[in-house]
Design an enzyme around this catalytic site. Structure first.
Site, PDB file in Angstrom:
ATOM      1  N   LYS A  95     -11.456  -9.037  -9.444  1.00  0.00           N
ATOM      2  CA  LYS A  95     -12.127  -7.750  -9.644  1.00  0.00           C
ATOM      3  C   LYS A  95     -11.251  -6.798 -10.434  1.00  0.00           C
ATOM      4  O   LYS A  95     -11.666  -6.184 -11.404  1.00  0.00           O
ATOM      5  CB  LYS A  95     -12.351  -7.107  -8.276  1.00  0.00           C
ATOM      6  CG  LYS A  95     -13.696  -7.370  -7.693  1.00  0.00           C
ATOM      7  CD  LYS A  95     -13.748  -6.836  -6.273  1.00  0.00           C
ATOM      8  CE  LYS A  95     -14.592  -7.766  -5.432  1.00  0.00           C
ATOM      9  NZ  LYS A  95     -14.427  -7.625  -4.017  1.00  0.00           N
ATOM     10  N   LYS A 122      -6.147 -16.043 -12.379  1.00  0.00           N
ATOM     11  CA  LYS A 122      -7.498 -16.285 -11.896  1.00  0.00           C
ATOM     12  C   LYS A 122      -8.407 -15.081 -12.095  1.00  0.00           C
ATOM     13  O   LYS A 122      -7.941 -13.969 -12.348  1.00  0.00           O
ATOM     14  CB  LYS A 122      -7.471 -16.741 -10.450  1.00  0.00           C
ATOM     15  CG  LYS A 122      -6.911 -15.755  -9.459  1.00  0.00           C
ATOM     16  CD  LYS A 122      -7.077 -16.335  -8.058  1.00  0.00           C
ATOM     17  CE  LYS A 122      -7.067 -15.219  -7.031  1.00  0.00           C
ATOM     18  NZ  LYS A 122      -7.428 -15.643  -5.703  1.00  0.00           N
ATOM     19  N   LYS A 154       0.827  -1.208   0.000  1.00  0.00           N
ATOM     20  CA  LYS A 154       0.000   0.000   0.000  1.00  0.00           C
ATOM     21  C   LYS A 154       0.865   1.263   0.000  1.00  0.00           C
ATOM     22  O   LYS A 154       0.528   2.252  -0.637  1.00  0.00           O
ATOM     23  CB  LYS A 154      -0.943   0.015   1.215  1.00  0.00           C
ATOM     24  CG  LYS A 154      -2.004  -1.059   1.167  1.00  0.00           C
ATOM     25  CD  LYS A 154      -3.088  -0.758   0.148  1.00  0.00           C
ATOM     26  CE  LYS A 154      -3.817  -1.956  -0.411  1.00  0.00           C
ATOM     27  NZ  LYS A 154      -4.352  -2.880   0.599  1.00  0.00           N
TER      28      LYS A 154
END
Ligand code: TRP
Length: 344
Positions: free
Chosen positions: A212, A209, A126
């Site tokens: 989102k 995979k 982050k």
């Protein structure tokens, strides 16, 4: 007689294992979430004492000024209910409805060290991704997550691989609390997955995979046209060149999707065609999009139906909050006693 039954009921309740999992209110549920996580939640709610909640506080660590926080929370709630989470079997609630969690978070923060928090991979990620907003909530994300889990004394936490370090921190904080205050109050929570039985749902972009953020997903709310468009655009190749060759990843991915939504005979038919080198990808995709739509349609309808039923949603949220707070306040009052808070 009545006492006997009550006693018996109590025992069976207590023999159940406690399960907690949190869901971040970002984006729509897709087939990958459905087969990877939701289906397991649905199975677990049958046999264990489950708490499933929407982690709205956590979402503020990355999006402190969301456009529509309530709308996001409502959408995930609706989609999970439509997918089969059952408020009569599991406790389903919203994190911010349970203030006891924030109290435990505060208390745990006193025993969480800056160094160990700074070293976690997700924090370092982050820091790289949002250098303009490295806030203290981000740093203490694992502390809040530990509070979410141990507030119900959970031992099983169904989460993906990416959450294992956070779980390790939760165990560390639970153990440290026990050691510091000379108690065995908190059990250690462990990540729980369903092992090999889990089918990893691939995306439509040829590799990896479904996710989102990858933009390769089929959402449970996608309409027929959208599904069709997405699948027709899926990555393929120029076709098999040798009989019985192993399909490359993009083609195998389409077969994997077919495996979860189509009849076995349909899958076999196309696999045979592939093996014989006379497959037409257009036909495969058309069939796949039809079958995906058939699978998604009832879920989509349910989502739209539940979404309109504010009365029902209100009841679900209130019941969930009450049950979650009952469990959480028991823990908090014990914790306060253990640390040494006393009322005057
Ligand atoms: N960090 C989790 C995620 O990103 C969400 C989460 C918050 C969670 N609190 C939790 C998961 C407690 C399990 C248990 O998916």
């Amino acid at each position: 007689m009545r006492g006997f039954f009550l006693q018996k009921h109590k025992n069976t309740m207590e023999n159940k294992q406690i399960v907690v999992s949190g869901i971040r209110p970002t984006g729509n549920l897709h087939l990958g979430n459905y087969f990877g996580a939701v289906k397991n939640f649905i199975k677990m709610q049958e046999n264990e004492k489950c708490f499933f909640f929407i982690a709205d506080y956590h979402s503020l660590t990355t999006h402190p000024t969301p456009n529509d926080l309530h709308g996001n929370v409502k959408q995930v709630l609706v989609e999970y209910l439509a997918a089969g989470l059952n408020p009569e079997k599991a406790t389903i609630y919203i994190q911010s409805d349970v203030p006891e969690v924030t109290e435990l978070y505060l208390l745990l923060n006193m025993n969480a060290y800056i160094g160990e928090l700074e070293r976690t991979t997700s924090f370092k990620d982050k820091v790289r991704k949002q250098p303009e907003n490295i806030n203290a909530g981000l740093l203490t994300y694992p502390v809040l997550m530990a509070a979410d889990i141990i507030i119900h004394k959970a031992i099983k936490v169904p989460v993906g691989k990416d959450q294992e370090q956070n779980l390790e921190m939760a165990r560390k904080f639970a153990k440290r609390f026990n050691r510091m205050y000379k108690t065995d109050f908190f059990p250690e929570p462990y990540p729980y997955n369903f092992g090999d039985k889990l089918i990893k749902i691939p995306g439509l972009d040829g590799s990896g995979k479904m996710g989102k953020s990858e933009g390769n997903a089929i959402n449970l709310i996608d309409d027929e046209k959208t599904i069709h468009k997405k699948i027709m655009r899926a990555v393929t190749d120029s076709g098999p060149t040798e009989k019985n060759q192993t399909p490359p990843e993009p083609i195998q991915n389409l077969f994997t999707l077919m495996q979860v939504v189509s009849d076995k005979s349909t899958l076999d038919y196309f696999v045979d065609k592939y093996k014989n080198c006379d497959i037409r990808y257009g036909d495969l995709k058309k069939q796949l999009s039809e079958d995906v739509n058939k699978f998604v349609a009832p879920l989509r309808d349910k989502i739209n139906e539940i979404k309109k039923d504010d009365e029902y949603l209100k009841k679900v949220v209130k019941t969930g909050a009450d049950k979650a707070r009952e469990s959480a306040s028991k823990t908090i009052s014990e914790v306060r006693k253990i640390i040494g808070f006393k009322s005057f």
